[in-house]
Each structure stands twice: as structure tokens, then as C-alpha cells.
Design an enzyme around this catalytic site. Sequence first.
Site, PDB file in Angstrom:
ATOM      1  N   ILE A   1      29.490  -6.453  50.134  1.00 45.58           N
ATOM      2  CA  ILE A   1      29.346  -7.358  48.989  1.00 45.58           C
ATOM      3  C   ILE A   1      28.696  -6.565  47.865  1.00 45.58           C
ATOM      4  CG2 ILE A   1      28.038  -9.375  48.172  1.00 45.58           C
ATOM      5  CD1 ILE A   1      28.669 -10.594  50.994  1.00 45.58           C
TER       6      ILE A   1
ATOM      7  N   THR B   1      36.777  -4.234  37.196  1.00 45.43           N
ATOM      8  CA  THR B   1      36.158  -5.555  37.321  1.00 45.43           C
ATOM      9  C   THR B   1      36.234  -6.273  35.977  1.00 45.43           C
ATOM     10  OG1 THR B   1      34.683  -4.872  39.083  1.00 45.43           O
ATOM     11  CG2 THR B   1      33.852  -6.571  37.614  1.00 45.43           C
TER      12      THR B   1
HETATM   13  N1  ASP Z   1      30.600  -3.626  40.126  1.00 44.62           N
HETATM   14  C1  ASP Z   1      31.775  -3.650  40.965  1.00 44.62           C
HETATM   15  C2  ASP Z   1      31.345  -3.460  42.390  1.00 44.62           C
HETATM   16  O1  ASP Z   1      30.556  -2.585  42.674  1.00 44.62           O
HETATM   17  C3  ASP Z   1      32.790  -2.617  40.599  1.00 44.62           C
HETATM   18  C4  ASP Z   1      33.164  -2.547  39.130  1.00 44.62           C
HETATM   19  O2  ASP Z   1      32.444  -3.028  38.274  1.00 44.62           O
HETATM   20  O3  ASP Z   1      34.243  -1.984  38.828  1.00 44.62           O
HETATM   21  O4  ASP Z   1      31.839  -4.160  43.237  1.00 44.62           O
END
Ligand code: ASP
Length: 335
Positions: free
Chosen positions: A216, A187
Site C-alpha cells: 500500500i 498517479t
Molecule cells: N505515489 C505513488 C505510489 O508510491 C506513485 C506515483 O505517484 O506515481 O504508489
Amino acid sequence: MGWALALHGGAGDVPRTLPPESREPRLATLRRCLDIGTAALREGRTALDVVELVVRELEDCPHFNAGRGSVLTSAGTVEMEACVMEGATLHCGAVSGLSTVANAVSLARLVMEKTPHIYLAFDGAEAFAREQGVETKDPSHFITDNNIERLRQAKEANRVQIDYTQPAAGQSQKAQAVVDDNCQTGTVGCVAVDAAGNLATATSTGGLVNKMPGRIGDTPLVGAGTYANALCAVSATGKGEEIIRRTVARDVAALMERGDALPLRDAAARVVAGAARGAVGLVAVSRQGEVCMAHNTTAMFRACATEAGHTEVGIWTDAADAGTGADGETVSVAL
Ligand code: ASP
């Protein structure tokens, strides 16, 4: 204290054995994005413009889990999401369930600026994208071979996983190679404070590998993965469900504004330390131009720069990895 900028490309358990050919392109992208954001702040662009600009660059890079590099749902599809927020006004916009929009972060900004709403998802968000004329691509553009392989691995292991999750023992050499070489994506997010003291944040993601269609995460949820107010701007990464439960981004701001009025670094460290180990990372800036990059994972792809002269680009957090600026300050915190 002037302007400041921090960005991340995801947090997780990244092995220290990560080969240079996997490490370097990601570090190069972080450096390039840091330069782009820094130049924009020096030119006097607003914090909001800068976070959008930087996140668009990160979305266009297939090495990170957003835009072109988004991970796949259990159905083999892409459902991208993003959020943007401006601290002074508390204006924010968010999108989820995108399968064709090249830059989810820009659509989130359009939701913020052109609609009476905050959050659009799935068909409604796609229709809004077409109405606004933003760049779209065929859904297949976002489905990379590496992410098909990662989904296969996750299904084999019967897991829904953040994109840094390590392979199970005994998996195929091919699967191991993909993890070693291409799974270190994440992300993306950016926070900035401009010279006028305006704060902004943006986060964008493909979510979790093998997530249920319709799931989500924390990224588009104001106060969970993304939050800014007049004191600070925060962008989180990690296990979305844990970040949502703990309202991670909002909690950092709350600790700074309530009775105990913690400084940015202490507030961020307390929130990250309070979350499940291995689940959370964040980048944050304050109105005073302070920066903090905290994680309780083994690593977080990250970079920051301040007008005071501190620059840092790193993955793991130790003396060798965390650079210090002319001010001798260290802003990375591993918990
Ligand atoms: N926080 C993101 C999610 O759970 C994943 C990530 O940060 O890599 O969708």
C-alpha cells in the site's frame, strides 16, 4: 479570491526529449480535464464533486497510472488504490487492492459516505463495490501491453520503480521505446476550492511498477498522499514510501495552521524541498483560492486554473513551460 483547481498526472524524471506523440496526448488530457473541472466549478458544483469528476476522467485515460493505465505488481496483477477527502468536515474515504473497479475514486467516496469506516481494502473493498453496484471490469481490462513490458523491464533491472523511472543503460531497443513512448504515465490527483470556499482532494493510482502484491502506497493514506482541511487541499505523487515517512500532504496543512502560519506556496515548497530529491511532487489549493504545484523531480504533469484568471498546463518547470495568467502569477515551483 474565488474558486481554484489543480490536477496532476504524476511526477518523476521525464526526459526533455519526450517525443511529441508521447507528450501531446497527455497534455491534451490534462487540458480536457482542466476544462471539465473549470466548467463544473463555474456551474456551482461542490469541490468534492469536482475532484471526483476530474479524477474519474484521468482514471479512464490509459496514459496515466490509475484505473485503466495502472502499472502491475510483481505478480503481473493490478492493485489500484484511491482516496478522497473533504476539507470542512474532514470526511474521507479510501480503498486499496482493487482489481476490477473501473473508478477507484468513486468507490473511495462511497466508503466515505455509506460506511462507518474510512478505509476498505482487497476482498472487502471488492465486495463493497459489488454491493454498491459500481462499474466493474474483468481484471484483464486493466492489464495493458505497455504495462506488461514495463514490468518486464523492472524485473530485469530488479527494481521497484515509480512509473517515470528511466531505463538502465544497455537495455533493449524495445524496452527503450516503451519508456520513451509509453512510460510517461503517472498517479493522478485533483484539488479544488469552490466559490463557497469548500476544499476537497482526490488521488488515485496503480502504485509502483513491480511492487509486491499487498503493498500500500501513500495515495490512499490520509495525511500522506492525500489531505484536506479547512485551510488547504493537497494531492501528492512520487515515491510513496518517502511521502508516507514525511506525511507530505498533512505537513503542508500543518505549516499553514501552526504558529508560523506559512502561506500555501511557502508551506508546499518547504515540504517538497525537505523530501529526498527526485521523490515528491504535489498540487495544492488554499481556501483563499491560491494554487501551488511543487515538485523536486525533473517534471510533473500538471494543470491549474483559478477564477482570478490564471491558467497553466505543463510538464517541466521553466519559463517556457509555466504559463502565467492575467495576474502574472506563477504557481509552479521546481525545487
Ligand atoms: N505515489 C505513488 C505510489 O508510491 C506513485 C506515483 O505517484 O506515481 O504508489
